[in-house]
Write a protein that holds these residues in place. Structure first.
Motif, PDB file in Angstrom:
ATOM      1  N   ALA A  17       0.822  -1.213   0.000  1.00  0.00           N
ATOM      2  CA  ALA A  17       0.000   0.000   0.000  1.00  0.00           C
ATOM      3  C   ALA A  17       0.857   1.265   0.000  1.00  0.00           C
ATOM      4  O   ALA A  17       0.460   2.284  -0.568  1.00  0.00           O
ATOM      5  CB  ALA A  17      -0.935   0.006   1.212  1.00  0.00           C
ATOM      6  N   VAL A  18       2.050   1.188   0.608  1.00  0.00           N
ATOM      7  CA  VAL A  18       2.914   2.375   0.623  1.00  0.00           C
ATOM      8  C   VAL A  18       3.335   2.755  -0.792  1.00  0.00           C
ATOM      9  O   VAL A  18       3.519   3.939  -1.097  1.00  0.00           O
ATOM     10  CB  VAL A  18       4.157   2.155   1.521  1.00  0.00           C
ATOM     11  N   LYS A  19       3.476   1.762  -1.686  1.00  0.00           N
ATOM     12  CA  LYS A  19       3.819   2.063  -3.086  1.00  0.00           C
ATOM     13  C   LYS A  19       2.659   2.792  -3.758  1.00  0.00           C
ATOM     14  O   LYS A  19       2.849   3.761  -4.491  1.00  0.00           O
ATOM     15  CB  LYS A  19       4.134   0.775  -3.848  1.00  0.00           C
ATOM     16  N   TRP A  20       1.447   2.289  -3.521  1.00  0.00           N
ATOM     17  CA  TRP A  20       0.269   2.939  -4.085  1.00  0.00           C
ATOM     18  C   TRP A  20       0.146   4.375  -3.582  1.00  0.00           C
ATOM     19  O   TRP A  20      -0.171   5.293  -4.348  1.00  0.00           O
ATOM     20  CB  TRP A  20      -0.989   2.145  -3.716  1.00  0.00           C
ATOM     21  N   GLN A  21       0.382   4.563  -2.292  1.00  0.00           N
ATOM     22  CA  GLN A  21       0.287   5.906  -1.731  1.00  0.00           C
ATOM     23  C   GLN A  21       1.311   6.841  -2.368  1.00  0.00           C
ATOM     24  O   GLN A  21       1.019   8.015  -2.643  1.00  0.00           O
ATOM     25  CB  GLN A  21       0.482   5.844  -0.215  1.00  0.00           C
ATOM     26  N   LYS A  22       2.506   6.314  -2.619  1.00  0.00           N
ATOM     27  CA  LYS A  22       3.557   7.115  -3.249  1.00  0.00           C
ATOM     28  C   LYS A  22       3.141   7.519  -4.664  1.00  0.00           C
ATOM     29  O   LYS A  22       3.289   8.671  -5.072  1.00  0.00           O
ATOM     30  CB  LYS A  22       4.848   6.299  -3.294  1.00  0.00           C
ATOM     31  N   ILE A  23       2.613   6.549  -5.414  1.00  0.00           N
ATOM     32  CA  ILE A  23       2.183   6.814  -6.787  1.00  0.00           C
ATOM     33  C   ILE A  23       1.056   7.847  -6.801  1.00  0.00           C
ATOM     34  O   ILE A  23       1.071   8.797  -7.597  1.00  0.00           O
ATOM     35  CB  ILE A  23       1.738   5.501  -7.459  1.00  0.00           C
ATOM     36  N   GLU A  24       0.079   7.656  -5.926  1.00  0.00           N
ATOM     37  CA  GLU A  24      -1.038   8.594  -5.879  1.00  0.00           C
ATOM     38  C   GLU A  24      -0.580   9.991  -5.456  1.00  0.00           C
ATOM     39  O   GLU A  24      -1.085  11.003  -5.962  1.00  0.00           O
ATOM     40  CB  GLU A  24      -2.116   8.065  -4.935  1.00  0.00           C
ATOM     41  N   ALA A  25       0.375  10.055  -4.543  1.00  0.00           N
ATOM     42  CA  ALA A  25       0.904  11.359  -4.111  1.00  0.00           C
ATOM     43  C   ALA A  25       1.606  12.059  -5.271  1.00  0.00           C
ATOM     44  O   ALA A  25       1.467  13.276  -5.445  1.00  0.00           O
ATOM     45  CB  ALA A  25       1.864  11.169  -2.935  1.00  0.00           C
ATOM     46  N   ILE A  26       2.363  11.306  -6.064  1.00  0.00           N
ATOM     47  CA  ILE A  26       3.051  11.900  -7.219  1.00  0.00           C
ATOM     48  C   ILE A  26       2.033  12.365  -8.247  1.00  0.00           C
ATOM     49  O   ILE A  26       2.186  13.438  -8.852  1.00  0.00           O
ATOM     50  CB  ILE A  26       4.055  10.893  -7.822  1.00  0.00           C
ATOM     51  N   ALA A  27       0.977  11.574  -8.470  1.00  0.00           N
ATOM     52  CA  ALA A  27      -0.075  11.980  -9.408  1.00  0.00           C
ATOM     53  C   ALA A  27      -0.682  13.317  -8.981  1.00  0.00           C
ATOM     54  O   ALA A  27      -0.859  14.231  -9.799  1.00  0.00           O
ATOM     55  CB  ALA A  27      -1.159  10.903  -9.482  1.00  0.00           C
ATOM     56  N   ARG A  28      -0.974  13.450  -7.707  1.00  0.00           N
ATOM     57  CA  ARG A  28      -1.564  14.699  -7.208  1.00  0.00           C
ATOM     58  C   ARG A  28      -0.565  15.852  -7.295  1.00  0.00           C
ATOM     59  O   ARG A  28      -0.938  16.995  -7.596  1.00  0.00           O
ATOM     60  CB  ARG A  28      -2.060  14.505  -5.770  1.00  0.00           C
ATOM     61  N   GLU A  29       0.706  15.551  -7.035  1.00  0.00           N
ATOM     62  CA  GLU A  29       1.742  16.588  -7.116  1.00  0.00           C
ATOM     63  C   GLU A  29       1.866  17.115  -8.545  1.00  0.00           C
ATOM     64  O   GLU A  29       1.930  18.330  -8.773  1.00  0.00           O
ATOM     65  CB  GLU A  29       3.071  15.987  -6.652  1.00  0.00           C
ATOM     66  N   ILE A  30       1.891  16.204  -9.526  1.00  0.00           N
ATOM     67  CA  ILE A  30       2.018  16.611 -10.925  1.00  0.00           C
ATOM     68  C   ILE A  30       0.782  17.394 -11.364  1.00  0.00           C
ATOM     69  O   ILE A  30       0.881  18.420 -12.047  1.00  0.00           O
ATOM     70  CB  ILE A  30       2.237  15.381 -11.831  1.00  0.00           C
ATOM     71  N   CYS A  31      -0.399  16.930 -10.964  1.00  0.00           N
ATOM     72  CA  CYS A  31      -1.624  17.634 -11.339  1.00  0.00           C
ATOM     73  C   CYS A  31      -1.654  19.046 -10.758  1.00  0.00           C
ATOM     74  O   CYS A  31      -2.130  19.984 -11.410  1.00  0.00           O
ATOM     75  CB  CYS A  31      -2.842  16.841 -10.877  1.00  0.00           C
ATOM     76  N   ALA A  32      -1.134  19.204  -9.550  1.00  0.00           N
ATOM     77  CA  ALA A  32      -1.073  20.539  -8.945  1.00  0.00           C
ATOM     78  C   ALA A  32      -0.154  21.455  -9.758  1.00  0.00           C
ATOM     79  O   ALA A  32      -0.457  22.636  -9.956  1.00  0.00           O
ATOM     80  CB  ALA A  32      -0.595  20.438  -7.501  1.00  0.00           C
ATOM     81  N   LEU A  33       0.965  20.908 -10.245  1.00  0.00           N
ATOM     82  CA  LEU A  33       1.889  21.704 -11.052  1.00  0.00           C
ATOM     83  C   LEU A  33       1.215  22.204 -12.331  1.00  0.00           C
ATOM     84  O   LEU A  33       1.494  23.301 -12.819  1.00  0.00           O
ATOM     85  CB  LEU A  33       3.125  20.875 -11.418  1.00  0.00           C
ATOM     86  N   PHE A  34       0.328  21.377 -12.892  1.00  0.00           N
ATOM     87  CA  PHE A  34      -0.357  21.724 -14.140  1.00  0.00           C
ATOM     88  C   PHE A  34      -1.713  22.400 -13.884  1.00  0.00           C
ATOM     89  O   PHE A  34      -2.459  22.664 -14.822  1.00  0.00           O
ATOM     90  CB  PHE A  34      -0.565  20.470 -14.986  1.00  0.00           C
ATOM     91  N   ASN A  35      -2.056  22.632 -12.603  1.00  0.00           N
ATOM     92  CA  ASN A  35      -3.301  23.295 -12.205  1.00  0.00           C
ATOM     93  C   ASN A  35      -4.542  22.477 -12.570  1.00  0.00           C
ATOM     94  O   ASN A  35      -5.535  23.019 -13.067  1.00  0.00           O
ATOM     95  CB  ASN A  35      -3.408  24.700 -12.803  1.00  0.00           C
ATOM     96  N   TYR A  36      -4.501  21.173 -12.317  1.00  0.00           N
ATOM     97  CA  TYR A  36      -5.664  20.306 -12.491  1.00  0.00           C
ATOM     98  C   TYR A  36      -6.283  20.048 -11.116  1.00  0.00           C
ATOM     99  O   TYR A  36      -5.566  19.826 -10.139  1.00  0.00           O
ATOM    100  CB  TYR A  36      -5.275  18.976 -13.146  1.00  0.00           C
ATOM    101  N   LYS A  37      -7.610  20.074 -11.052  1.00  0.00           N
ATOM    102  CA  LYS A  37      -8.329  19.898  -9.787  1.00  0.00           C
ATOM    103  C   LYS A  37      -8.976  18.508  -9.734  1.00  0.00           C
ATOM    104  O   LYS A  37      -9.462  18.004 -10.747  1.00  0.00           O
ATOM    105  CB  LYS A  37      -9.422  20.957  -9.637  1.00  0.00           C
ATOM    106  N   GLU A  38      -9.017  17.920  -8.526  1.00  0.00           N
ATOM    107  CA  GLU A  38      -9.570  16.573  -8.393  1.00  0.00           C
ATOM    108  C   GLU A  38     -11.095  16.591  -8.452  1.00  0.00           C
ATOM    109  O   GLU A  38     -11.746  17.482  -7.911  1.00  0.00           O
ATOM    110  CB  GLU A  38      -9.132  15.931  -7.077  1.00  0.00           C
ATOM    111  N   ILE A  39     -11.650  15.566  -9.121  1.00  0.00           N
ATOM    112  CA  ILE A  39     -13.088  15.339  -9.139  1.00  0.00           C
ATOM    113  C   ILE A  39     -13.332  13.887  -8.738  1.00  0.00           C
ATOM    114  O   ILE A  39     -12.554  12.998  -9.102  1.00  0.00           O
ATOM    115  CB  ILE A  39     -13.699  15.641 -10.527  1.00  0.00           C
TER     116      ILE A  39
END
Length: 420
Positions: A17-39
């Motif tokens: 699960a820690v790997k999944w959390q890392k991947i999801e955290a990176i996804a959110r980090e990249i989306c923030a850089l590109f100004n994408y909001k979660e739905i």
């Protein structure tokens, strides 16, 4: 009788699960850089949404959906993909009227398809996807592609290949459709039943057939590139020029059609290594007619979706280990009954200060408690016994270098925060 997990599903245990959390955290980090909001959309929707949005000629709708009736006799389906749900939410909540346009959205969540389980393909799987609704600017196409590549590179993948194609606008697709029908019709009896059914409904889907992909007529089939009108050709040239300016390499593949009916103009896939072969890690494209198909105004859109399961396989092939953060900031080792009484008080103090802390709950000996601290990858161990209680000081051991200091109980929090 032992109850086992359903076929095509899997458990993510704590060590993974820690790997999944890392991947999801990176996804959110990249989306923030590109100004994408979660739905976030429901896991089940009206069956009609996917029949209309994904397309009734697709394998997903014809063979793979988990559909059922609820107690109100309504037809519902576990979502097989994310785009249709996002577009439904966009229309239902009138996001096309929001002041900030385009709407740049992302999602992470489970999808469901009834298909034969194999490596990287499960009946429940997790997608990370992005959708941009409201812009027909070619630079948005390039941005979406750049976001996907940035995500994979941040994860650490190196063996990546971007493949591009254009399916053109409705006028171009109509001309290509007629050419495909004329090409396949004389020999359609040599193809599978699915292809025969698709000939008149959606001949483009024949090019995506897994069963007949080696048929000679597949190689000689008319290419969409030869049927792009001037507007479609110019649009695709602009997308490629922007990618060139970004320094993003790509290959053109006129056979790339994707598996969903709603795509037009730019389509793309990112390929990667998986179990010794090159496989599709993600795919996406433009879908300018989908919003109106689902009851909204004419609105351009583009997006992608990727499988986290396939990403994990690619990481294994490239022998990339995700750096997992230490699970604990500190672990309290208690020696003796009085210390056991003090340990929960200390733990609460540390946790209230925002530190990740734990202790032994299995009555282990001191050596066993230190082993548990190692297994938990604790950065510091706090040792308390009778002497420490008398002195109102704890022994704090740095697990990285083995050094230790005596720190007053009321200074522990500040000391650890400084060190961390």
């Amino acid at each position: 009788m032992t109850i086992q997990i359903p076929r095509g599903t899997y458990d993510v245990l704590p060590e993974d699960a820690v790997k999944w959390q890392k991947i999801e955290a990176i996804a959110r980090e990249i989306c923030a850089l590109f100004n994408y909001k979660e739905i976030r959309t429901p896991i089940f929707e009206s069956t009609d949404l996917f029949q209309r949005g994904v397309g009734d000629t697709t394998d997903i709708v014809q063979k793979e959906m988990y559909s059922f009736k609820d107690r109100g006799d309504r037809d519902l389906t576990l979502r097989p993909e994310g785009t249709a749900s996002v577009v439904r939410a966009y229309v239902e909540h009138k996001l096309y009227g929001a002041p900030n346009q385009p709407q740049k959205l992302y999602y992470i969540g489970p999808m469901f398809r009834y298909e034969r389980p194999q490596a990287g393909r499960n009946r429940q799987f997790t997608q990370f996807g992005c959708e941009v609704l409201g812009s027909a600017d070619p630079s948005i196409d390039a941005e979406v592609i750049a976001l996907a590549l940035s995500f994979y590179r941040k994860i650490g993948l190196k063996k990546l290949k971007l493949v591009l194609n254009s399916l053109g606008d409705p006028e171009s697709r109509k001309a290509h459709r007629e050419a495909l029908i004329a090409h396949f019709k004389p020999s359609i009896g040599e193809f599978c039943e699915d292809c025969q059914n698709r000939l008149e409904k959606n001949p483009l889907r024949i090019l995506d057939c897994k069963e007949d992909h080696n048929h000679p007529l597949m190689v000689s089939a008319p290419s969409i590139v030869d049927y792009l009108n001037e507007a479609s050709h110019d649009y695709f040239e602009k997308v490629k020029a922007i990618l060139d300016g970004m320094g993003i390499d790509y290959e053109l593949d006129p056979t790339l059609v994707r598996g969903l009916d709603y795509y037009n103009h730019t389509t793309f896939e990112i390929m990667g290594a998986s179990q010794g072969a090159i496989t599709t890690l993600m795919g996406g494209g433009r879908y300018n007619g989908l919003v109106s198909e689902l009851g909204g105004p004419e609105t351009p859109g583009i997006g992608f979706a990727l499988s986290i399961e396939r990403l994990l396989l690619a990481l294994e092939v490239e022998k990339i280990e995700l750096d997992a953060d230490a699970l604990l900031d500190c672990f309290v080792v208690a020696i003796g009954d009085p210390a056991e009484q003090k340990a929960p008080v200390l733990l609460n103090q540390l946790r209230q200060a925002g530190l990740r802390a734990d202790k032994d709950y299995m009555a282990r000996k001191v050596k066993g408690q230190f082993k548990q601290a190692d297994r938990e990858r604790a950065r510091f161990v706090i040792v308390i016994g009778d002497e420490e209680l008398d002195a109102q000081k704890a022994v704090v051991k740095n697990m990285a270098d083995g050094t230790q200091e005596n720190i007053a109980f009321d200074e522990l929090t500040n000391y650890l925060k400084e060190k961390l």
